[in-house]
Design a protein around this motif. Sequence first.
Motif, PDB file in Angstrom:
ATOM      1  N   GLY A 173       0.802  -1.206   0.000  1.00 48.45           N
ATOM      2  CA  GLY A 173       0.000   0.000   0.000  1.00 48.45           C
ATOM      3  C   GLY A 173       0.843   1.267   0.000  1.00 48.45           C
ATOM      4  N   ILE A 174       0.158   2.430   0.020  1.00 51.92           N
ATOM      5  CA  ILE A 174       0.866   3.707  -0.070  1.00 51.92           C
ATOM      6  C   ILE A 174       1.378   4.176   1.280  1.00 51.92           C
ATOM      7  N   ILE A 175       0.822   3.655   2.366  1.00 46.49           N
ATOM      8  CA  ILE A 175       1.271   4.083   3.691  1.00 46.49           C
ATOM      9  C   ILE A 175       2.632   3.486   3.985  1.00 46.49           C
ATOM     10  N   GLY A 176       3.549   4.317   4.459  1.00 49.12           N
ATOM     11  CA  GLY A 176       4.871   3.829   4.789  1.00 49.12           C
ATOM     12  C   GLY A 176       5.940   4.811   4.383  1.00 49.12           C
ATOM     13  N   PRO A 177       7.200   4.357   4.277  1.00 46.91           N
ATOM     14  CA  PRO A 177       8.303   5.256   3.964  1.00 46.91           C
ATOM     15  C   PRO A 177       8.177   5.868   2.583  1.00 46.91           C
ATOM     16  N   SER A 178       8.679   7.101   2.453  1.00 46.43           N
ATOM     17  CA  SER A 178       8.621   7.834   1.194  1.00 46.43           C
ATOM     18  C   SER A 178      10.022   8.299   0.834  1.00 46.43           C
ATOM     19  N   HIS A 179      10.117   9.173  -0.173  1.00 44.93           N
ATOM     20  CA  HIS A 179      11.399   9.713  -0.606  1.00 44.93           C
ATOM     21  C   HIS A 179      12.063  10.441   0.560  1.00 44.93           C
ATOM     22  N   GLY A 180      13.324  10.095   0.843  1.00 44.79           N
ATOM     23  CA  GLY A 180      14.046  10.697   1.957  1.00 44.79           C
ATOM     24  C   GLY A 180      14.053   9.850   3.211  1.00 44.79           C
ATOM     25  N   ASP A 181      13.267   8.752   3.226  1.00 46.52           N
ATOM     26  CA  ASP A 181      13.213   7.875   4.402  1.00 46.52           C
ATOM     27  C   ASP A 181      14.144   6.671   4.285  1.00 46.52           C
ATOM     28  N   SER A 182      14.875   6.547   3.187  1.00 47.04           N
ATOM     29  CA  SER A 182      15.769   5.400   2.994  1.00 47.04           C
ATOM     30  C   SER A 182      16.746   5.277   4.157  1.00 47.04           C
ATOM     31  N   GLY A 183      16.978   4.042   4.569  1.00 50.65           N
ATOM     32  CA  GLY A 183      17.972   3.781   5.602  1.00 50.65           C
ATOM     33  C   GLY A 183      17.428   3.746   7.011  1.00 50.65           C
ATOM     34  N   GLY A 184      16.178   4.179   7.192  1.00 47.30           N
ATOM     35  CA  GLY A 184      15.580   4.131   8.517  1.00 47.30           C
ATOM     36  C   GLY A 184      15.224   2.705   8.916  1.00 47.30           C
ATOM     37  N   PRO A 185      14.885   2.492  10.187  1.00 48.07           N
ATOM     38  CA  PRO A 185      14.591   1.129  10.641  1.00 48.07           C
ATOM     39  C   PRO A 185      13.119   0.757  10.524  1.00 48.07           C
ATOM     40  N   LEU A 186      12.863  -0.511  10.278  1.00 48.17           N
ATOM     41  CA  LEU A 186      11.553  -1.115  10.469  1.00 48.17           C
ATOM     42  C   LEU A 186      11.557  -1.637  11.902  1.00 48.17           C
ATOM     43  N   VAL A 187      10.788  -1.011  12.765  1.00 50.29           N
ATOM     44  CA  VAL A 187      10.841  -1.305  14.202  1.00 50.29           C
ATOM     45  C   VAL A 187       9.592  -2.086  14.591  1.00 50.29           C
ATOM     46  N   CYS A 188       9.807  -3.242  15.211  1.00 47.98           N
ATOM     47  CA  CYS A 188       8.701  -4.125  15.576  1.00 47.98           C
ATOM     48  C   CYS A 188       8.889  -4.636  17.002  1.00 47.98           C
ATOM     49  N   GLU A 189       7.804  -5.132  17.585  1.00 43.39           N
ATOM     50  CA  GLU A 189       7.824  -5.912  18.819  1.00 43.39           C
ATOM     51  C   GLU A 189       8.880  -5.493  19.832  1.00 43.39           C
ATOM     52  N   ASN A 190       8.473  -4.768  20.846  1.00 45.52           N
ATOM     53  CA  ASN A 190       9.367  -4.355  21.934  1.00 45.52           C
ATOM     54  C   ASN A 190      10.495  -3.458  21.460  1.00 45.52           C
ATOM     55  N   GLU A 191      10.246  -2.671  20.427  1.00 44.40           N
ATOM     56  CA  GLU A 191      11.203  -1.699  19.899  1.00 44.40           C
ATOM     57  C   GLU A 191      12.545  -2.337  19.531  1.00 44.40           C
ATOM     58  N   VAL A 192      12.454  -3.284  18.612  1.00 45.17           N
ATOM     59  CA  VAL A 192      13.615  -3.976  18.058  1.00 45.17           C
ATOM     60  C   VAL A 192      13.636  -3.714  16.557  1.00 45.17           C
ATOM     61  N   ALA A 193      14.823  -3.460  15.997  1.00 45.90           N
ATOM     62  CA  ALA A 193      14.961  -3.197  14.564  1.00 45.90           C
ATOM     63  C   ALA A 193      14.988  -4.513  13.794  1.00 45.90           C
ATOM     64  N   TYR A 194      13.986  -4.708  12.939  1.00 43.93           N
ATOM     65  CA  TYR A 194      13.891  -5.913  12.123  1.00 43.93           C
ATOM     66  C   TYR A 194      14.344  -5.678  10.687  1.00 43.93           C
ATOM     67  N   GLY A 195      14.280  -4.436  10.216  1.00 37.04           N
ATOM     68  CA  GLY A 195      14.600  -4.193   8.819  1.00 37.04           C
ATOM     69  C   GLY A 195      15.169  -2.811   8.591  1.00 37.04           C
ATOM     70  N   VAL A 196      15.670  -2.599   7.371  1.00 40.37           N
ATOM     71  CA  VAL A 196      16.207  -1.315   6.924  1.00 40.37           C
ATOM     72  C   VAL A 196      15.397  -0.874   5.706  1.00 40.37           C
ATOM     73  N   VAL A 197      14.891   0.357   5.732  1.00 40.52           N
ATOM     74  CA  VAL A 197      14.107   0.870   4.606  1.00 40.52           C
ATOM     75  C   VAL A 197      14.986   0.897   3.359  1.00 40.52           C
ATOM     76  N   SER A 198      14.540   0.224   2.298  1.00 43.15           N
ATOM     77  CA  SER A 198      15.328   0.127   1.079  1.00 43.15           C
ATOM     78  C   SER A 198      14.685   0.871  -0.082  1.00 43.15           C
ATOM     79  N   ARG A 199      13.535   0.394  -0.580  1.00 46.15           N
ATOM     80  CA  ARG A 199      12.917   0.999  -1.755  1.00 46.15           C
ATOM     81  C   ARG A 199      11.422   1.167  -1.544  1.00 46.15           C
ATOM     82  N   GLY A 200      10.849   2.123  -2.245  1.00 48.96           N
ATOM     83  CA  GLY A 200       9.462   2.468  -2.011  1.00 48.96           C
ATOM     84  C   GLY A 200       8.472   1.893  -3.000  1.00 48.96           C
ATOM     85  N   ASP A 201       8.921   1.226  -4.059  1.00 49.01           N
ATOM     86  CA  ASP A 201       7.953   0.784  -5.059  1.00 49.01           C
ATOM     87  C   ASP A 201       8.507  -0.402  -5.837  1.00 49.01           C
ATOM     88  N   LYS A 202       8.320  -1.603  -5.293  1.00 47.42           N
ATOM     89  CA  LYS A 202       8.755  -2.815  -5.984  1.00 47.42           C
ATOM     90  C   LYS A 202       7.534  -3.496  -6.590  1.00 47.42           C
TER      91      LYS A 202
END
Length: 241
Positions: free
Chosen positions: A185-214
């Motif tokens: 969907g459209i909700i989520g990271p946009s241009h300029g948000d690359s490199g930020g964390p995907l933070v889940c469950e008890n504030e743990v980093a599970y992922g790194v923002v990579s691309r916005g439209d695959k």
Amino acid sequence: MAVQKTWVVLVLGLSLRSQVQTGEIIGGHEAVPHSRPYMVLLELKMWQNKTRYCDGFLVSDEFVMTAAHCQARIYYVHVGLHKFINNRTLKGIEVSRAIPHDDFSNTRGFNDLMLLQLSKKVKFTDHVRPIPLARRSDLLPQRCLVSGWGHSKEKPGMASALREVNVTLANDSSCDEPHAYFSLGIIGPSHGDSGGPLVCENEVAYGVVSRGDKPCHSFHYKVFIKIPDYLAWIEGHLRKK
């Protein structure tokens, strides 16, 4: 990530530390000031005297994690930041060494993560603190959000304050990208948000923002590099220093 023949969409309606309204926007709503003390803004000085921005997050007192496609000639790391104004934000910490993943593919976006070693260690405070990294797991993470200073629908350009938003994660085995999480969907990271964390469950980093439209069949996903699959690489460089 468990392999399934059908994709399952998980609507994640809760934030981690504070309630966030999602709505039909891209970049989210303003975060509670300094509620994400691991977040850093990366000021990237490029080769043609241009300046770009990415996000990142502290993983120790000396290292920041971000996306490999955020490479630059010179980096300045802004820690403990909430408000951002181009010509009035204080000069950040310089980076002494950039370590993109050896197998990063700029054309396909695979293995899109990078460590930045700071020229000096940061002092931890209530506003500056690293985030723990997720260990290996085959389960799709729950209750996830992303934060950043990237663009939103409200106005063009970088956001003047840190924003955050919940995301919808999907488990889709038909997408050909290994070692990644996807949000739909459209909700989520946009241009300029690359490199930020995907933070889940008890504030743990599970992922790194990579691309916005695959594109993947009839769907379009936002892509997060899966941190648990890269722990050996990450921890190996953290030990080297």
